[in-house]
Structures are given as structure tokens and as C-alpha cells.
Enzyme design. Structure first.
Site, short mmCIF file in Angstrom:
data_model
loop_
_atom_site.label_atom_id
_atom_site.label_comp_id
_atom_site.label_asym_id
_atom_site.label_seq_id
_atom_site.Cartn_x
_atom_site.Cartn_y
_atom_site.Cartn_z
N CYS A 2 66.54 32.42 10.93
CA CYS A 2 67.26 31.77 11.99
C CYS A 2 68.05 32.75 12.47
CB CYS A 2 67.54 30.00 11.72
SG CYS A 2 66.78 29.16 11.38
N ARG A 27 64.61 37.43 13.89
CA ARG A 27 65.26 36.42 12.68
C ARG A 27 63.89 35.28 12.45
NH1 ARG A 27 70.44 38.06 10.41
NH2 ARG A 27 70.17 36.26 8.70
N TRP A 74 63.58 30.01 12.84
CA TRP A 74 62.48 30.08 11.72
C TRP A 74 62.13 28.65 11.23
CZ3 TRP A 74 61.24 30.31 6.68
CH2 TRP A 74 59.86 31.26 6.47
N ASN A 98 71.87 28.54 10.12
CA ASN A 98 70.44 29.53 9.59
C ASN A 98 70.78 29.13 7.97
OD1 ASN A 98 69.43 31.62 8.48
ND2 ASN A 98 71.15 32.85 8.70
N GLY A 99 70.33 28.90 7.17
CA GLY A 99 69.81 28.19 5.41
C GLY A 99 68.94 27.40 5.22
N GLU A 479 49.78 47.58 1.03
CA GLU A 479 50.15 47.50 2.25
C GLU A 479 49.05 47.78 3.37
OE1 GLU A 479 52.71 47.22 3.59
OE2 GLU A 479 52.75 48.27 5.89
N LYS A 483 49.44 45.12 6.43
CA LYS A 483 50.07 44.89 7.67
C LYS A 483 48.60 44.85 8.16
CE LYS A 483 53.11 46.40 8.00
NZ LYS A 483 53.72 46.71 7.16
N GLU A 486 49.34 40.28 8.31
CA GLU A 486 50.00 39.30 9.09
C GLU A 486 50.77 39.86 10.71
OE1 GLU A 486 53.17 43.44 8.60
OE2 GLU A 486 54.40 41.54 7.91
N HIS A 502 35.94 44.60 -11.51
CA HIS A 502 36.15 43.29 -12.30
C HIS A 502 36.34 41.43 -11.77
CE1 HIS A 502 36.97 45.75 -15.65
NE2 HIS A 502 37.42 46.42 -15.27
N LYS A 602 61.51 38.97 11.16
CA LYS A 602 62.08 40.13 10.71
C LYS A 602 63.27 40.09 9.01
CE LYS A 602 61.52 44.79 10.95
NZ LYS A 602 60.40 45.01 10.88
O1 M6R Z 1 64.36 43.43 5.48
P1 M6R Z 1 63.08 43.69 3.91
O2 M6R Z 1 62.68 45.23 3.97
O3 M6R Z 1 63.60 42.82 2.52
O4 M6R Z 1 61.52 42.67 4.51
C1 M6R Z 1 61.45 42.59 2.91
C2 M6R Z 1 59.99 41.75 3.94
O5 M6R Z 1 60.01 41.17 4.73
C3 M6R Z 1 59.14 42.93 4.60
O6 M6R Z 1 59.06 44.26 4.58
C4 M6R Z 1 57.96 42.32 5.44
O7 M6R Z 1 56.82 42.08 4.53
C5 M6R Z 1 57.75 42.38 6.73
N1 M6R Z 1 56.73 41.62 7.42
C6 M6R Z 1 55.83 43.61 6.08
O8 M6R Z 1 56.02 44.35 7.68
#
Ligand code: M6R
Length: 607
Positions: A2, A27, A74, A98-99, A479, A483, A486, A502, A602
Site C-alpha cells: 500500500c 505498491r 494491496w 500501510n502495513g 527466473e 516472469k 507473474e 526425479h 512492486k
Molecule cells: O524490491 P525487491 O527486489 O526486494 O523485490 C523482491 C521481489 O518482490 C521481486 O523481485 C518480485 O519477485 C518481482 N515481481 C519479480 O519480477
């Protein structure tokens, strides 16, 4: 997570609140709202979904008032409905938060027993009820604020309006960041300095446990025990981070194409290319530490995992790494003579920050590999290793990932030099390869777009996708899967190629694309054997390799993406590009919200 904002202005503030919230939308974007004091009453407008819905709402029903607070959410407690959207009103008090208030259930029971009738499913609402209760008990606003804060357990950044004081916003911080902005006869507050950048660059950050009474001409700050404290006023450079998409369809696309430039900046910070030398890295004495710990989340964790391969191989430095949410609870026996790195684009990720504090408590030297230079993680670490990616707006991390890799590679080579585990010639050869990386990235980005679009069209019809890799290509496989899932919402998993038999091999059929990341390196033949196992079971293989790999592979992949042959140390950065573009173009075909995918944010400032 948030984002929160507050403005004590000279003109009506509702549109400026929304403007500031737009820069905090990274956020969270489940719902949004603003509240002002106007005509002696609290008024608010709230809307489900993104800020654009709140803007529409405000056009239909404008909100006047020169003092106000705002929120973009959020959701943690309670569905993302208008009813649960902040600001929350209770008996003349408006709250944005926020929190997470961890003891909200206990407080709610106590307040309900005393007659409180809760209107929402949020944890936040207890704050308003506590304040209202303390006011009824005869406390003034400050006393009520202090008494209320003493009852909260958990993480919070708060902005609070009292209807009977139309010239003051109360604010507090415990965990999530909070910046107070000083204007000309106006005051601001927000979750970060970028939110406030168009209004002011004069910023005071609250420390953990601080709370403040912000008036039209300044702020009085108190510590948790209500003693007045001074916090430094600094000039923020956040204005430089006000970003736009340029000619690109999405921020993510723009950020993918920025990588040759930003990785060059990142490398240039650590490497003297005129001398082919890694500059001595200050902050962590890599020559003396017995081991290194790394904690991070999501994509940053996967960058750290690739870094582990480099530190161990080149610098012979054992690395203990885990996702931050596990790292901090594992009670790892870490030596205080060791050092720990915390990798985070935002520098605000709650679990990563908690891991940093945990290691500091154990006496380890800490280093922050961060993008946001004035973030909490950067401020609390002993040493800062900036990745210099510039603002990353797309929720899916791209350029921050390759810049994190560039910095980790430079640090690993620097550590190898300091520890004497590589000869000067070997160091020079690695540095030379790193120097070539930005140019090669540009070459790859210019050559694969059309091919990737065709593949992405195909991929967008899949329900499941597997990614395989060995060595540093294994974290890259994870990764790639992260990607894709998400932003396209297609289920994807990344596996170590050798692990296939396995268990995951049971998933292989003609409908499951298998993306194999296999540069022609020490592991290539072994990975090709794993590909054979997939092909033998009718799996559809998309091979990402280099010229040598394409020539050496006798296997009929349904498609082969051929990249230039590069040194092992830069392969993860170069091979990231088709992975990122594949996920991006698949999501574009599917019509998802690429920059703000569902359920994500983010910056993850809750545990
Ligand atoms: O701001 P940060 O790098 O600490 O964030 C970590 C993860 O939340 C961030 O990398 C998340 O996995 C991304 N959305 C991936 O694309």
C-alpha cells in the site's frame, strides 16, 4: 504494501493526492481512496481497482478541502472492495495505513466488547476506534496518538486526520518507510520521496518508532516514548526518477530495452574499463571473510543464486543463500566474521530488511545491493552496492535483475582478486567479457524480437510451461518461469535439468512446452541428454542456446533461439533477454495488464 500520502496545501488537494498516489501505485492497486476536511466535516471518495477508477469517481463527485490524506491498497485483511478501501472513518478520525497490525484481532475483540461497531474487514479500523476511545477518555489528540501507538503490534506507516484540527496531519512509522516533504507554506507526506517529487525535494525521513505532528509550516517529530527528536532534512534526487514510457507500449518493454545502457552504468561503477580492472570494493573485506550469506526475495533471490555460483567458483567463497522469508527464521549458524549481502530492487522488502537486521544483530558486516539509494535497506546496511538501473516501474523485474547480476559478477571477480583465487590474467579475461556485455545485449535485443513474437503467440495457448537449465542457467530457468507466470498467469516451473527425471518428467506431454536454456558451456552435453529425455516423451522443446550449441545439438528442437557465443560469466545476463521478451510478448498476446499484473505489487513491505 500500500502507498499513503498526505498534503496540507494552500489550494484544494484531492487531485494532487491522486497525482502522488499514481507514483505509489507500484505498491498496490486493489483499491484507492482520498479524504479531506471540508466544511468542518471529513469527506472521502473511494473506488475499487486502480487509481483511474478513483479519478473517475472524483470527476463525478469532486472533493474540496485543502488538507487531505490518500491511499492505494494491496489487500492483506479483507477483500479489495470499496467498503474495505482506505481512508477509514471512525468518530471524526480518518486513517490511512500501510502495513499489518498483528494484534488487530485482540484489539477488535476488546473494542467490540466496549461497543465499537466495525464497518470493514480490515486490521486498520482498530486504529480509528482506539483514537476515538482515548479522546473520549479525555486525552488530547497527541496524547491519544501516543496511547494508540503503544497498543499496536506490527508494521505501520500511518496518516491520520482529526476533524477538529483542520490544519494538522498526524503520522507514524514502524517498519514501512515514511517521508515528510517540506514545501513553501505547504507540507506533504508519503511512502516515498518519488510520490512527493513534483511538490518538493526537501525531505525528512521518519526513523522506526517515530511519530509526527505535521502542520502547515513544519513537523514536530517524537520518538516512541514521545520525546521530541530531530531527524535530518535532506535534498532528495527523486525528481530524476519521474519516469515515462517513451515510445514503448509498456514500462516493462522500455525497461527490457534499456538494459544495454543501464548494465553498462552498473558495471562502470565497479570496473575500470580503461585498465581492465575491478576497483577495490569498500565496505566488505572479501579477502578476510570465511563465508558469505545472501538473502533476498523473488527475482532478487534468483540473482543472488546466480551470484552464489560466481562467488564460490571464482572467489572460492562459500555462500549460504535463502529466500529472505526463510533465511531469517532458520537460525543459520553464521559467524560474526562473515558478511551478508541483501539484494533488493526497492530496498524496502520487509523480509529482506528483517534478514538484514537479523544479521546485524549477529554482528556480521552487511552489504545492500539495491536500486533505490535512499531506501531503508540501503540506509541500514554497513555498505551499499548500487545497481544503478534507474526507476523500474513494471512490476515484473527485468533491468534490475540484469543490473543485480552485473554488480554481483563485478563483486565476485573483485572478491576473487582480493582473495588471490584467480590469476591477474584470469581476472582481466573476466573483466574483458563483462566489458563486452552491454554491446552484446544490444545486438541480441535487435535481432530476436520477430522470432520471439512468433513463439510467444504459440506459448500463449499453453496451460503449463517448464524451464530447464544447469549451472547458472538453473536459477535463470526459475527466473524465466517466474516472469512468465507473474505477467501471463500461465503456470510455469523452472527446474535444474538434472532433476527432471526425479519427478517433473511426469508432466511432459505434447502440450507442455519445455524451454531449455543451454549455452554451449561445461554442462551443455549433460543438458542435451536431459533434452533427449524430454524429446523421447513427445515434449515440445524450445532451445535457447548459442551458435556453438546450435551446431553441436543433434536434436530436433521445435524451435532454437540462437544467441552469440559468450563467456560463461556473462551468459546469465545475455540469456535473460529472450526469457524476458518471451514472457512479455506472451502476456501482450494474452491481453493481461503487463505493468500491473493481478494480485502483485512492486514493493512488498509486509511479511
Ligand atoms: O524490491 P525487491 O527486489 O526486494 O523485490 C523482491 C521481489 O518482490 C521481486 O523481485 C518480485 O519477485 C518481482 N515481481 C519479480 O519480477
Amino acid at each position: 504494501m500500500c502507498g499513503i500520502v498526505g498534503i496540507i496545501g494552500r489550494q484544494p488537494v484531492s487531485y494532487r493526492l491522486v497525482d502522488a498516489l499514481k507514483r505509489l501505485e507500484y505498491r498496490g492497486y486493489d483499491s484507492a481512496g482520498v479524504a479531506t476536511i471540508t466544511g468542518g466535516a471529513l469527506q472521502r471518495r473511494r473506488a475499487e481497482g486502480k487509481l483511474v477508477n478513483l479519478e473517475t469517481r472524483l470527476k463525478e463527485e469532486p472533493l474540496s478541502g485543502t488538507i487531505g490524506i490518500g491511499h492505494t491498497r494491496w489487500a492483506t485483511h479483507g477483500a479489495p472492495t470499496e467498503r474495505n478501501a482506505h481512508p477509514h472513518f471512525t468518530d471524526g478520525v480518518a486513517v490511512v495505513h500501510n502495513g499489518i497490525i498483528e494484534n488487530f484481532a485482540e484489539l477488535k475483540d476488546e473494542l467490540a466488547a466496549a461497543g465499537a461497531e466495525f464497518q470493514t474487514d480490515t486490521d486498520t479500523e482498530v486504529i480509528g476506534y482506539l483514537l476515538a476511545k482515548h479522546r473520549r477518555e479525555g486525552m488530547n489528540r497527541r496524547e491519544a496518538m501516543h496511547a494508540m501507538l503503544k497498543r499496536l503490534r506490527g508494521a505501520y506507516a500511518l496518516a491520520i486526520l482529526f476533524v477538529d484540527d483542520p490544519s494538522t496531519i498526524m503520522t507514524a512509522r514502524n517498519g514501512p518507510p515514511l517521508a515528510i516533504g517540506h514545501g513553501d507554506g505547504e507540507m506533504f507526506l508519503g511512502s516515498d520521496a518519488i510520490a512527493l517529487a513534483p511538490f518538493t525535494n526537501e525531505i525528512t525521513y521518519l526513523a522506526d518508532g517515530d511519530w509526527a505532528v505535521v502542520g502547515r509550516t513544519g513537523a514536530q517529530i517524537f520518538d516512541f516514548d514521545a520525546h521530541p527528536v530531530e531527524r535530518p532534512r535532506q535534498t532528495s534526487i527523486a525528481v530524476a526518477y519521474l519516469a515515462n514510457k517513451g515510445n514503448h507500449r509498456h514500462f516493462m518493454e522500455k525497461e527490457i530495452y534499456e538494459q544495454p545502457e543501464v548494465t553498462a552504468h552498473a558495471l562502470g561503477h565497479y570496473i575500470d574499463f580503461t585498465q581492465n580492472r575491478v576497483d577495490t570494493v569498500s565496505g566488505i573485506d572479501f579477502a578476510r571473510i570465511p563465508s558469505l550469506a545472501i538473502a533476498a526475495c523473488g527475482t532478487a533471490y534468483l540473482a543472488g543464486l546466480i551470484g552464489k555460483y560466481w562467488f564460490e567458483r571464482y572467489a572460492r567463497l562459500p555462500v549460504e543463500i535463502d529466500v529472505a522469508s526463510e533465511f531469517r527464521y532458520r537460525e543459520i549458524p553464521l559467524s560474526p566474521r562473515s558478511a551478508a549481502l541483501f539484494i533488493s530492487q526497492s530496498g524496502e522488502t520487509a523480509d529482506t530488511l528483517a534478514s538484514l537486521r537479523y544479521c546485524k544483530g549477529l554482528g556480521l558486516k552487511t552489504g545492500a545491493v539495491v536500486n533505490v539509494g535512499d531506501s531503508t535497506i540501503a540506509r541500514e546496511a554497513d555498505a551499499v552496492f548500487p545497481i544503478l538501473a534507474g526507476p523500474e516501474i513494471g512490476v515484473a523485474s527485468t533491468k534490475a535483475f540484469t543490473c543485480q547480476l552485473a554488480v554481483l559478477a563485478a563483486l565476485a571477480v573483485g572478491a576473487a582478486r582480493a582473495r588471490g583465487t584467480l590469476s591477474e590474467d584470469e581476472v582481466q579475461a573476466l573483466v574483458k567479457s563483462l566489458a563486452e556485455m552491454p554491446r552484446l545485449m544490444g545486438q541480441v535485443l535487435n535481432s530476436i524480437q520477430a522470432e520471439i513474437e512468433l513463439l510467444a503467440r504459440e506459448l500463449s495457448k499453453s496451460h503449463d510451461v517448464l524451464y530447464l537449465g544447469r549451472g547458472t542457467s538453473f536459477p535463470l530457468a526459475m527466473e524465466g518461469a517466474l516472469k512468465l507466470k507473474e505477467i501471463s498467469y500461465i503456470h510455469a516451473e523452472g527446474y535444474a535439468a538434472g532433476e527432471l527425471k526425479h519427478g517433473p518428467i511426469a508432466l511432459i506431454d505434447e502440450n507442455t512446452p519445455v524451454i531449455v536454456i543451454a549455452p554451449h558451456d561445461r554442462f551443455f552435453d549433460k543438458t542435451v541428454s536431459n533434452m533427449q529425455e524430454v524429446a523421447a516423451r513427445g515434449g515440445r522443446i524450445i532451445l535457447i542456446t548459442d551458435e556453438q550449441g546450435a551446431a553441436a545439438s543433434k536434436l530436433d528442437a521445435s524451435h532454437t533461439i540462437v544467441l552469440p557465443a559468450v563467456d560463461e560469466i556473462i551468459a546469465p545476463m545475455i540469456f535473460s533477454l529472450p526469457i524476458q521478451l518471451l514472457a512479455y510478448n506472451t502476456a501482450v498476446f494474452m491481453g493481461t495488464d503487463v505493468d500491473q499484473p493481478r494480485n502483485l505489487a512492486k514493493s512488498v513491505t509486509v511479511e
